[in-house]
Structures are given as C-alpha cells and as structure tokens.
Enzyme design. Structure first.
Site, short mmCIF file in Angstrom:
data_model
loop_
_atom_site.label_atom_id
_atom_site.label_comp_id
_atom_site.label_asym_id
_atom_site.label_seq_id
_atom_site.Cartn_x
_atom_site.Cartn_y
_atom_site.Cartn_z
N SER A 176 0.81 -1.20 0.00
CA SER A 176 0.00 0.00 0.00
C SER A 176 0.85 1.26 0.00
O SER A 176 1.65 1.48 -0.90
CB SER A 176 -0.98 -0.05 1.17
N ASP A 371 -8.48 -6.51 -4.74
CA ASP A 371 -8.37 -5.19 -4.10
C ASP A 371 -8.96 -4.12 -5.01
O ASP A 371 -8.88 -4.22 -6.24
CB ASP A 371 -6.89 -4.88 -3.83
N HIS A 429 -6.16 -6.70 -0.79
CA HIS A 429 -5.16 -5.66 -0.58
C HIS A 429 -3.98 -6.20 0.24
O HIS A 429 -2.86 -5.73 0.09
CB HIS A 429 -5.83 -4.49 0.16
#
Length: 610
Positions: A176, A371, A429
């Site tokens: 991320s 995601d 994710h």
C-alpha cells in the site's frame, strides 16, 4: 539508548552482545505451546533516532531457528524489512496477520503461521514514521524525505545493535503506502551507504505509487469487476467526477501531491455501488476486497477480520512487557496524528524514483486481484508508463508465465530486465493475509528460487522445518477413480430426440447470423450515454483518433434488428460502454506526488491505505 552507549558498543563486541540480550522476547501467551525446534528467535523494543525530539522507532525481529534446511540451500543470509502503509499504519499488521511467523488465536495466544516468511529469510518489522504503532515522538514527520532520513538513522542504529546482520542481503518489502516509503528508503540507503549494506531488491504489494495514474483506474476496474453497475442512476455522477480528476491532472498549475478531485472518484464509486436493499452490514463493498461487504460508509474499515483479536493481544500488559516497550502505549492499527501531519508538499512521487532504482536492483510489484483501493489494473497502468530501462517504457519484450504453487495456478508473472509484475489470484489488498503460504513464493520469485517450465514457473512448498519440494501438478488419481465410479450410466436417446436437437441448432444458427449482421457495423463507445444530447465527453479511455469518434457516432437511438439483440438490450448490454483492457490511452500530464488517500480523523477512525 544514548549515543555514548552506542559508541561504546561499537568498540566492544561484548557490550553489543549484552545489549542484544536486553531485546530478547522471552515469552508470549501461548509461545510455550510451540515446539522449540520451530519456535522463532525474537528481539523487540525501541531504538532512539532523535534524542532532541524524543523520537524512538519500535522494531520486532524474527529469526528462523538454526540449521534450517531452507537457509542452507535455496536461501542464504537474507534479511527482509517489512513495512505497512497508511501513512501511520503499524507494521504489526504484517507481523501478526501477514508475513510474520506468529498468528493470534481467539484465546489471545500465539500460534504458528504456516506461511511465515521466516522460512525463507530473517524478517524485521518496523513501526514508522515515528508515532506509528508502538513508536513515539514529539515531532511528527511531514515529508517522505524526512521519513527516509529517519529510517536510515534507524538502520544505522539497528546494525550497531545487530552487527551480524550487516553481512546479510537486504530486501525492503511492504504494501500500500509503502509503495511510497520503499523507493524513498532505498534511495536514501544507496546515497548514504557508509555501512556497505547489500541492498538486493524491493517488493511492493498493491502499492500506492502514483496517485494520478492509479486514481484513473477506479472506474474501468469497478465496471470490469462488476460491483459498479453501468445502469446505476449514480453512474453519471461517477463519470463526472472522473472527468474532474482528469482535468485536475492536466492542469499545469495543480501541484497537489494528491488531487482532491481524484480522491472523490473513489468515494463516488462506493456510494454508487451501495445496495440499500441488503442488511446494513452488507450494503457497501469492501474497498480492500470486493468479494466482501461492510457497513456504509465504513466500506472495509472493519476489515481484516483478525484485527480485533490482534488489537486486544498487543494491548495486553504481559505482551507489551515481553516486547520490551519502554513505556506502555495503547496500540492502534493506524495512528490519526501521524496521518494528519504526514502531508507531503515538497516530495516527488515514488514513481519518479523507480527508473534509477531499476538500474541497480530487482523490483517486484505484486497485486492481489480483488483489491479496489490499489487495484491490479492501477499497477498495470503504472508499469505501462514506467521507464524500465533507458528509453523503454512499459513491458515491450516480456514473458508472461503462469505461477504454480502446490500444483495449483495461483497467479501470473511477467518480467523484463529488473522489473517483475505478479498478479496474485483470489487475494485482497493484503495478499499474505489471504494466502500466507502462497505469498511466501513472492520472495522466491524475486530471488529466482524457482523452477521453470515451458510456460510456467513453480515456487517451492515448505514444511515447518524449512524442507521444501516443487509440486508442479496435483495428483488426484484416487479421487478421479471414485468420481468415475459414481458417474451414472450413459442414456441413449431416441431418433425423435436427435431430430429435435438438430432443429434447435438450426434456429440458434439463424439467430446468431441475425445477431452478427445487426452488430457488424456498430461502433464502440468509450462511455455510457448519459443523455440524448450530442455531447462529446472530455475524459476518455480510448483516444478519439484511434476510434474515429465524432459527435454523431453512437448517439442515435438503436433499434433491435433481431430477437437475440432484443434480449441483449433487455439485459442492459445493447450499445453500452465497452470496457478497455489497458490504460495506455489515458491522457496524462506531469504530476506531483502523494500522501494517503483517506484522511484519518482520529485514533478511533482508522481509515486509509494499509
């Protein structure tokens, strides 16, 4: 720890060894239930990096037990530093729910993670920027360069404490917003490498690398994934916001690290895809895994499911004492103050750092395919615009292979020069959270600890002792024999049945012919028609020159020319938006850099990239 003490330790190895003893994690709830032969060796605690501002970063270091077969064969002398994102989200997410060797049970006791990355390397988790997780400070970082300088100071202090790790090959990994951290930290190490650290590679999962490029992926990805309905009454607003984002990107006077107009695309999609006919807790799609749902407007903030248990565990007095915290601190997954202050205004985006880094080391970008917030399409769009080698943008001569783990295809791998892209099937994710054992293969891929087949690569399967094997294909012979036995005997139909079958096929052939004729001359349209007005859209996913777009094309009322076409129209697919398979034609202007996409209002509202 004072600077004088550290200086003394560098002059006396006995002092270094003694100081390491102070950081040993001697016990945790449930640790005694894990056999000693597979129990990780752990060190944890705070390291001071800025005495003036009372800044100390927390780390948790895991070593695999000695004489592990993997360390002696496939992998030798390697250290992974794992960083979670946010900004302001703790790397204890990674330690306790992803790549670390331990998981937390419902009894608030540790147990082994079968997919621990300690099977392939030692791993170090760091809570940063200062204030994140168990780290603390009186002065919060505001820029990526500042965070990189603090990380470098941490590494220097860490290597003084653990000098044996200086000889290990170093890999920086994370997910991320670590897509911003990791390139910056790598650059800082290269430019200030007085310790001669061997930085070998970077692994970035579902990374937030270029906000402008990636924000423009949201609409096409959401349509392709199917959770955004092109027939939705809110679709016009979504497309309007997409257009505003494109205009902000093209505006040469807009130097925002992340454009507000682009952030709003994401929120408009979550609102447009809301299903108020469902129970409250299922009305919003989970932004981190579109297979799952949540309350609106949380939309994934209550995920991952294991987070409440980990939060309780890390806030136990016994655990904080075992982790050698200098003072008790309430652990939150994400810290609102860190996010509030971390607003880069003078940093370039990490995308701009990657070309130089690719000249020096391997970089793997991986993405879980479920995601939304940092979706795989956005990573592919980043790669298309990335200079992989001087003068070469995107993959031009790459090879795409299937990824096989334990006899199953678990992803796709594409490599050219020092860049590897890995799409991981059926994952979110947080890829290691969903697929811990599969995810370990990501490190095998970047270190080339694989076996190659004609069209596939195979990553090894490990046991708890570090022994490994390559399984190319599952052998289900017994199961297949049972299924064959259970099959019902074949039934032979009469002549009348076959005549009727031929007649039905003839009718279908006629309908397909009619369908082909009616659509043979139809044109594709990049956008859903929003009204009967003949207005050309300014934002598009096809170049107008490529599709011969004019103001008249595709806007006249379309009358069905066949029964089959009528059916398609009833289903909502007649003359509608055609999805685009790549983002190459999105018009982009030079853009600035990025902060986190979602504002954390307080410690209680932990919402953002992880």
């Amino acid at each position: 720890m004072s600077r004088y003490f550290l200086l003394a330790c560098t002059l006396a190895l006995q002092c270094v060894a003694a100081s390491q003893e102070d950081y040993i994690v001697k016990d945790l709830p449930g640790l005694s239930n894990i056999p000693a032969v597979v129990r990780p060796v752990m060190h944890a605690g705070h390291l001071e990096i800025d005495e003036e501002h009372n800044t100390e970063l927390f780390f948790w270091r895991f070593q695999n037990p000695k004489n592990n077969g993997t360390h002696q064969t496939l992998h030798r002398n390697e250290l992974i530093v794992w960083l979670n994102g946010g900004p302001g989200c703790s790397s204890m997410d990674g330690a306790m729910m992803e790549t670390g060797p331990l998981r937390v049970s419902d009894k608030l006791e540790v147990e082994l993670n079968p997919g621990s990355w300690t099977q392939v390397a030692d791993i170090l988790f760091v809570d940063q920027p200062a204030g994140t997780g168990f780290s603390y400070t009186d002065s919060y970082d505001t820029e990526l360069k500042q965070a990189a300088q603090h990380f470098w100071q941490f590494l220097k202090t860490y290597y003084q404490l653990f000098p044996e790790d200086r000889t290990k090959k170093l890999y920086l990994a994370g997910e991320s917003y670590a897509g911003q951290y990791i390139p910056y930290f790598a650059k800082e190490i290269i430019e200030n490498n007085s310790l001669n650290i061997s930085l070998e590679g970077l692994l970035i999962g579902n990374g937030w690398i270029d906000p402008d490029i990636q924000s423009l992926s949201y609409v096409p990805f959401s349509l392709e994934a199917g959770f955004l309905d092109r027939q939705s009454p809110s679709m016009a607003q979504v497309l309007k916001q997409h257009e505003k984002c494109q205009q902000a990107i093209d505006d040469p006077s807009n130097h925002d690290f992340e454009k507000v107009e682009c952030v709003k695309i994401f929120h408009s999609i979550l609102a447009a895809s809301r299903d108020e006919t469902k129970p409250a807790k299922e009305q919003c799609v989970n932004m981190y895994d579109y297979r799952k749902h949540d309350y609106f407007p949380a939309c994934g903030s209550n995920w991952p499911e294991g987070l409440p248990t980990v939060t309780k565990f890390l806030n136990l007095d016994a655990v904080q004492k075992a982790l050698n915290l200098k003072s008790a601190k309430r652990w939150h997954e994400c810290d609102g103050k860190v996010e509030f202050f971390f607003q880069p205004e003078h940093s370039v985006k990490s995308f701009d750092l990657l070309p130089k880094l690719l000249e020096k080391m391997k970089i793997a970008l991986f993405a879980g395919d479920k995601d939304i917030i940092c979706n795989h399409k956005s990573i592919e769009m980043v790669i298309e615009k990335l200079q992989i080698t001087p003068g070469q943008f995107g993959f031009t001569n790459s090879r795409k292979s299937g990824w096989i783990y334990d006899g199953q295809e678990v992803g796709e791998v594409e490599t050219q020069s020092n860049l590897t892209y890995i799409k991981v099937f059926n994952s979110s994710h947080m890829v290691p959270y969903d697929l811990p054992e599969v995810s370990r293969g990501l490190f095998d891929i970047i270190t080339n600890s694989i076996e190659k087949r004609s069209t596939d690569i195979v990553t090894p399967v490990y046991d708890s002792r570090g022994n490994y094997k390559f399984v190319e294909e599952k052998q289900d012979t017994d199961q297949n024999e049972e299924e064959e036995k259970e099959k019902p005997p074949k039934h032979h139909h009469s002549l009348t049945f076959y005549v009727a079958e031929v007649a039905i096929l003839a009718v279908l052939a006629y309908l397909l012919y009619s369908f082909y004729k009616s659509f043979a001359k139809s044109r594709k349209s990049a956008f859903l028609s929003l009204s009967s007005k003949k207005k050309k859209k300014q934002v598009h996913w096809f170049d107008e020159s490529d599709i011969g777009m004019d103001q008249e094309a595709g806007e006249a009322d379309h009358k069905p020319k066949s029964m089959l076409e009528s059916v398609f129209n009833k289903l909502g697919y007649g003359g509608q938006y055609d999805t685009v398979q790549d983002g190459r034609d999105i018009e982009m202007a030079p853009v600035e850099e990025h902060e986190d996409q979602f504002i954390i209002q307080s410690d209680e509202e932990e919402f953002g990239h992880r």
